[in-house]
Enzyme design. Structure first.
Site, PDB file in Angstrom:
ATOM      1  N   GLY A  23       0.856  -1.178   0.000  1.00 16.32           N
ATOM      2  CA  GLY A  23       0.000   0.000   0.000  1.00 16.32           C
ATOM      3  C   GLY A  23       0.895   1.232   0.000  1.00 16.32           C
ATOM      4  N   ASP A 205      -1.477   4.873  -6.231  1.00 12.10           N
ATOM      5  CA  ASP A 205      -0.036   4.749  -5.983  1.00 12.10           C
ATOM      6  C   ASP A 205       0.737   5.912  -6.574  1.00 12.10           C
ATOM      7  OD1 ASP A 205      -1.132   1.844  -5.814  1.00 12.10           O
ATOM      8  OD2 ASP A 205       0.756   1.932  -4.716  1.00 12.10           O
TER       9      ASP A 205
HETATM   10  C1  RUB Z   1      -1.957  -1.386  -3.181  1.00 14.57           C
HETATM   11  C2  RUB Z   1      -2.774  -0.420  -3.920  1.00 14.57           C
HETATM   12  C3  RUB Z   1      -3.501   0.603  -3.104  1.00 14.57           C
HETATM   13  C4  RUB Z   1      -2.712   1.896  -3.165  1.00 14.57           C
HETATM   14  C5  RUB Z   1      -3.280   2.958  -2.269  1.00 14.57           C
HETATM   15  O1  RUB Z   1      -0.974  -1.966  -4.000  1.00 14.57           O
HETATM   16  O2  RUB Z   1      -2.786  -0.353  -5.133  1.00 14.57           O
HETATM   17  O3  RUB Z   1      -4.776   0.834  -3.623  1.00 14.57           O
HETATM   18  O4  RUB Z   1      -1.388   1.634  -2.770  1.00 14.57           O
HETATM   19  O5  RUB Z   1      -3.211   2.536  -0.942  1.00 14.57           O
HETATM   20  P1  RUB Z   1       0.084  -3.033  -3.405  1.00 14.57           P
HETATM   21  P2  RUB Z   1      -3.055   3.557   0.264  1.00 14.57           P
HETATM   22  O6  RUB Z   1      -0.716  -3.958  -2.559  1.00 14.57           O
HETATM   23  O7  RUB Z   1       0.663  -3.666  -4.626  1.00 14.57           O
HETATM   24  O8  RUB Z   1       1.102  -2.253  -2.613  1.00 14.57           O
HETATM   25  O9  RUB Z   1      -4.199   4.501   0.136  1.00 14.57           O
HETATM   26  O10 RUB Z   1      -3.149   2.644   1.456  1.00 14.57           O
HETATM   27  O11 RUB Z   1      -1.747   4.243   0.149  1.00 14.57           O
END
Ligand code: RUB
Length: 319
Positions: A23, A205
């Site tokens: 995330g 991201d």
């Molecule tokens: C996670 C993903 C999330 C964004 C936003 O990708 O795409 O939707 O990172 O998350 P991965 P946040 O699991 O490949 O890291 O709002 O928590 O930053």
């Protein structure tokens, strides 16, 4: 709940790369604390900090928070070794507090878009304040709306192959007591078309200067289905995720992960021996499919190139 004890920067880098920590917001904060860890372990040796920065930045290429927060940490690592440790420590605390504040603020702005009775679909895991990660934007909006007393329901869309919608989002929604239903990647068009869903809110991201966004693979399909069915599609993210050095989505590097992650599920092979598989971890949603970008400063709408620039002018941390 999974608990990881990480002893050094190389273990942390591995945990990010292997998606034990994931995330965009959460990995950004882990980058920050990785630099602090390097500073503490080396007693403020600049060279070690720079090596840690290079290693951590190489783990995942798409989420821009990681790069920006690491650069911000490195920028204060000047002076004597004691100065370096102190400044890096202060900066880490400052960034963490700032990120949490952003999430409260964007949660409040985003919650205004949610009506009593709405069913909101979210994708993958964009967690909430007090959730399992420090990052998390989509659930900050959802949680704030729920805490305001709005009767909402969430469709949490599980994403192959990591199943975050089920494993993390459903876990957090349950923890907050928010009513929810689990669906999988391919079901969103059906539920939108049948009138089950009134809003889509996802994380990001990276948002390019023209508003195109990179988010977990499958997001683009949801945005297309939302547009076709007249459903507002929002991304909730902080200004830190907006990258003006990337002019459009075409310039965003999409992380290609090992196809084996698709072939194996929880360590069990689910496709015949020799099956070729591909795994772009993210996709790009073009700005014309996005109803609004929810940030800590407010909800940015089209024309994005102009309106995102206004946000940058008001907020130096954006760049
Ligand atoms: C996670 C993903 C999330 C964004 C936003 O990708 O795409 O939707 O990172 O998350 P991965 P946040 O699991 O490949 O890291 O709002 O928590 O930053």
């Amino acid at each position: 709940e999974e608990v990881y004890t990480l002893h050094d920067v190389s273990e942390l880098a591995k945990a990010i790369k292997n998606m034990n920590i994931r995330g965009s917001g959460a990995i950004g904060i882990c980058g920050v604390y990785g630099i602090l860890l390097a500073a503490l372990k080396s007693n403020g040796k600049k060279e070690t900090i720079l090596e840690a920065a290079t290693l951590l930045k190489s783990t995942r290429p798409t989420a821009v928070n990681l790069m920006k927060t690491i650069d911000e940490m490195v920028s204060v690592a000047e002076g004597s070794s004691e100065d370096i440790v102190e400044k890096v420590e202060q900066k880490a605390v400052e960034i963490l507090k700032r990120q949490l504040q952003f999430e409260y603020d964007l949660g409040a702005h985003g919650a205004e878009l949610i009506n009593d009775g709405d069913t909101i679909m979210t994708h993958c895991h964009s967690g909430a304040l007090g959730g399992s990660g420090f990052g998390g934007r989509a659930l900050s909006v959802i949680r704030t709306a729920f805490e305001q007393g709005k009767k909402i329901h969430v469709y949490t869309c599980e994403t192959r192959p990591y199943l975050q919608g089920a494993r993390i989002t459903a876990y957090e929604l349950k923890k907050f007591g928010i009513p929810h239903t689990l669906i999988t990647d391919g079901m969103s068009g059906y539920f939108m078309n049948q009138g089950y869903i009134q809003k889509v809110v996802v994380g990001s991201d990276r948002v390019a200067g023209n508003g195109d966004l990179a988010n977990k693979i499958g997001t683009y399909n949801h945005a297309l289905a939302a547009k076709a069915n007249g459903i507002p599609f929002y991304t909730a993210t902080s200004s830190h995720t907006i990258d003006f050095f990337t002019k459009s989505g075409k310039e965003i590097e999409v992380e290609m992960r090992n196809g084996d992650e698709v072939v194996y599920l929880n360590g069990t092979r689910i496709a015949p021996e020799g099956t070729h598989a591909l795994y772009p971890s993210f996709d790009i949603t073009p700005n014309e499919l996005i109803t609004g970008i929810i940030t800590e400063i407010g909800v940015i709408q089209s024309p994005y190139d102009r309106n995102l620039k206004k946000l940058a002018n008001n907020n130096p941390v954006t760049i």
